[in-house]
Design an enzyme around this catalytic site. Structure first.
Site, mmCIF file in Angstrom:
data_model
loop_
_atom_site.group_PDB
_atom_site.id
_atom_site.type_symbol
_atom_site.label_atom_id
_atom_site.label_comp_id
_atom_site.label_asym_id
_atom_site.label_seq_id
_atom_site.Cartn_x
_atom_site.Cartn_y
_atom_site.Cartn_z
ATOM 1 N N SER A 19 -10.818 11.624 45.560
ATOM 2 C CA SER A 19 -10.556 11.904 44.148
ATOM 3 C C SER A 19 -11.899 11.895 43.428
ATOM 4 O O SER A 19 -12.353 10.867 42.942
ATOM 5 C CB SER A 19 -9.612 10.846 43.563
ATOM 6 O OG SER A 19 -9.410 11.066 42.178
ATOM 7 N N CYS A 76 -17.111 5.755 47.108
ATOM 8 C CA CYS A 76 -17.021 6.861 46.152
ATOM 9 C C CYS A 76 -18.278 6.972 45.287
ATOM 10 O O CYS A 76 -19.346 7.249 45.799
ATOM 11 C CB CYS A 76 -15.751 6.741 45.322
ATOM 12 S SG CYS A 76 -15.301 8.325 44.516
ATOM 13 N N ARG A 105 -1.196 11.623 35.195
ATOM 14 C CA ARG A 105 -2.024 11.325 34.010
ATOM 15 C C ARG A 105 -2.781 12.555 33.532
ATOM 16 O O ARG A 105 -2.896 12.806 32.319
ATOM 17 C CB ARG A 105 -3.017 10.212 34.371
ATOM 18 C CG ARG A 105 -3.984 9.820 33.263
ATOM 19 C CD ARG A 105 -5.147 9.035 33.830
ATOM 20 N NE ARG A 105 -5.985 9.869 34.713
ATOM 21 C CZ ARG A 105 -6.881 9.375 35.576
ATOM 22 N NH1 ARG A 105 -7.041 8.077 35.699
ATOM 23 N NH2 ARG A 105 -7.598 10.209 36.326
ATOM 24 N N GLU A 155 -8.991 2.639 50.486
ATOM 25 C CA GLU A 155 -8.326 1.466 49.915
ATOM 26 C C GLU A 155 -7.171 1.820 48.998
ATOM 27 O O GLU A 155 -6.412 0.932 48.576
ATOM 28 C CB GLU A 155 -9.347 0.617 49.150
ATOM 29 C CG GLU A 155 -9.691 1.081 47.744
ATOM 30 C CD GLU A 155 -10.674 2.237 47.706
ATOM 31 O OE1 GLU A 155 -11.063 2.641 46.594
ATOM 32 O OE2 GLU A 155 -11.061 2.732 48.780
ATOM 33 N N LYS A 199 -11.770 19.538 41.103
ATOM 34 C CA LYS A 199 -11.697 18.195 41.649
ATOM 35 C C LYS A 199 -11.307 18.211 43.122
ATOM 36 O O LYS A 199 -10.371 18.909 43.514
ATOM 37 C CB LYS A 199 -10.673 17.375 40.841
ATOM 38 C CG LYS A 199 -10.615 15.901 41.199
ATOM 39 C CD LYS A 199 -9.633 15.176 40.280
ATOM 40 C CE LYS A 199 -9.611 13.684 40.534
ATOM 41 N NZ LYS A 199 -8.665 12.989 39.633
ATOM 42 N N HIS A 245 -11.493 7.167 49.423
ATOM 43 C CA HIS A 245 -10.835 5.938 48.960
ATOM 44 C C HIS A 245 -9.768 5.489 49.972
ATOM 45 O O HIS A 245 -8.566 5.581 49.693
ATOM 46 C CB HIS A 245 -10.170 6.167 47.603
ATOM 47 C CG HIS A 245 -11.117 6.277 46.469
ATOM 48 N ND1 HIS A 245 -11.705 5.179 45.862
ATOM 49 C CD2 HIS A 245 -11.593 7.360 45.811
ATOM 50 C CE1 HIS A 245 -12.493 5.583 44.877
ATOM 51 N NE2 HIS A 245 -12.443 6.895 44.822
#
Length: 283
Positions: free
Chosen positions: A170, A120, A227, A215, A141, A213
């Site tokens: 992200s 990232c 959030r 992971e 985003k 990502h």
């Protein structure tokens, strides 16, 4: 491997160092260790921290117990290294408070590590530092799970992969293929029509730059969405993530198997089979 290595019983644990720049460090540690533990090869994983930055979201006791400064670890050589993302992508690289230390670590990795995964923000930072590849702000985003296509499927990093695979993203910035194609030392090895370039390889696999990502745990994007929902105007429901695109139905995990494959392939083909018996002989 050659015949002499195949019949030799010299075995030592692989030495992996992780520069964890994510704010929720314990969560990232768990995500990475979960993937690394799928290989039968023995590994010693060490976590590196920056001297020029103090984390605000991880207990200091945890940092003191499990992390070591770069100044200490740079005296050693390592089989593999992982550099994580960081929530600072909307800053110019030179505006990041620890940019000078990051550049020093990146340069050090080239002479002290067999193969490095940049993830990232770290992928964007590495491509910028080594090759001058710029990043660009996105209008909103890049958020969700996007289908990727391996462009060089015969590479060992894609051993066992399907014709397409899913990858979580992200981020608020992107790198672009034309900039990468101007650099003869870089090869785009996976991309998506929606999320763009997802994997770049350099130096015959001694460096991988991954913009997403793989992971991530199943609930990571859900936590990010809840959030930020109602607090930012550039965040929408993560695409291709929830069952029927309904947050009430929870995530539908579609990337786990390829995440396990990618990390196992990296360890086996680019770390283990390329590293010498004697760690001091790393190129």
């Amino acid at each position: 491997m050659n015949e002499s290595r195949a019949h030799t019983q010299m075995v030592r644990p692989l030495k992996i160092v992780v520069l964890n720049l994510m704010p929720l460090k314990i969560t990232t540690e768990t995500d990475l260790i979960r993937l690394l533990s799928n290989t039968p090869l023995q590994m010693e994983v060490t976590f590196m921290k920056l001297k020029s930055h103090t984390p605000k979201n991880t207990p200091i006791e945890h940092m003191l117990m499990f992390y070591k400064d770069f100044d200490i670890l740079k005296q050693q050589k390592w089989d593999g290294m992982i550099v994580t993302g960081a929530p600072i992508e909307q800053l110019e690289f030179e505006e990041v408070e620890y940019w000078q230390e990051i550049k020093e670590i990146f340069d050090w990795a080239r002479t002290h590590v067999t193969s490095t995964l940049y993830i990232c923000w770290a992928a964007q930072a590495g491509l910028y530092h080594f090759y001058g590849v710029p990043k660009y702000p996105l209008p909103k985003k890049m958020f969700g799970i996007f289908r990727q296509t391996p462009l060089v499927p015969e590479l060992p990093i894609f051993r066992g992969f399907d014709d397409v695979f899913m990858m979580p993203h992200s981020r608020h910035t992107e790198i672009r293929r034309p900039d990468i194609e101007r650099v003869p030392h870089l090869t785009v090895i996976a991309e998506s029509p929606q999320s763009g370039v997802s994997m770049v390889m350099a130096r015959n696999g001694r460096e991988f730059f991954i913009t997403g990502h793989l992971e991530y745990a199943p609930d990571t994007l859900d936590k990010e969405y809840r959030r930020d929902h109602g607090k930012r105007d550039d965040v929408e429901i993560p695409l291709n993530y929830y069952a029927d695109n309904d947050p009430a139905k929870g995530p539908l995990v579609t990337w786990r198997s390829h995440a396990n494959l990618l990390f196992s392939n990296w360890i086996n083909y680019y770390v283990y089979q390329e590293t010498p018996y004697n760690i001091e002989e790393i190129r």
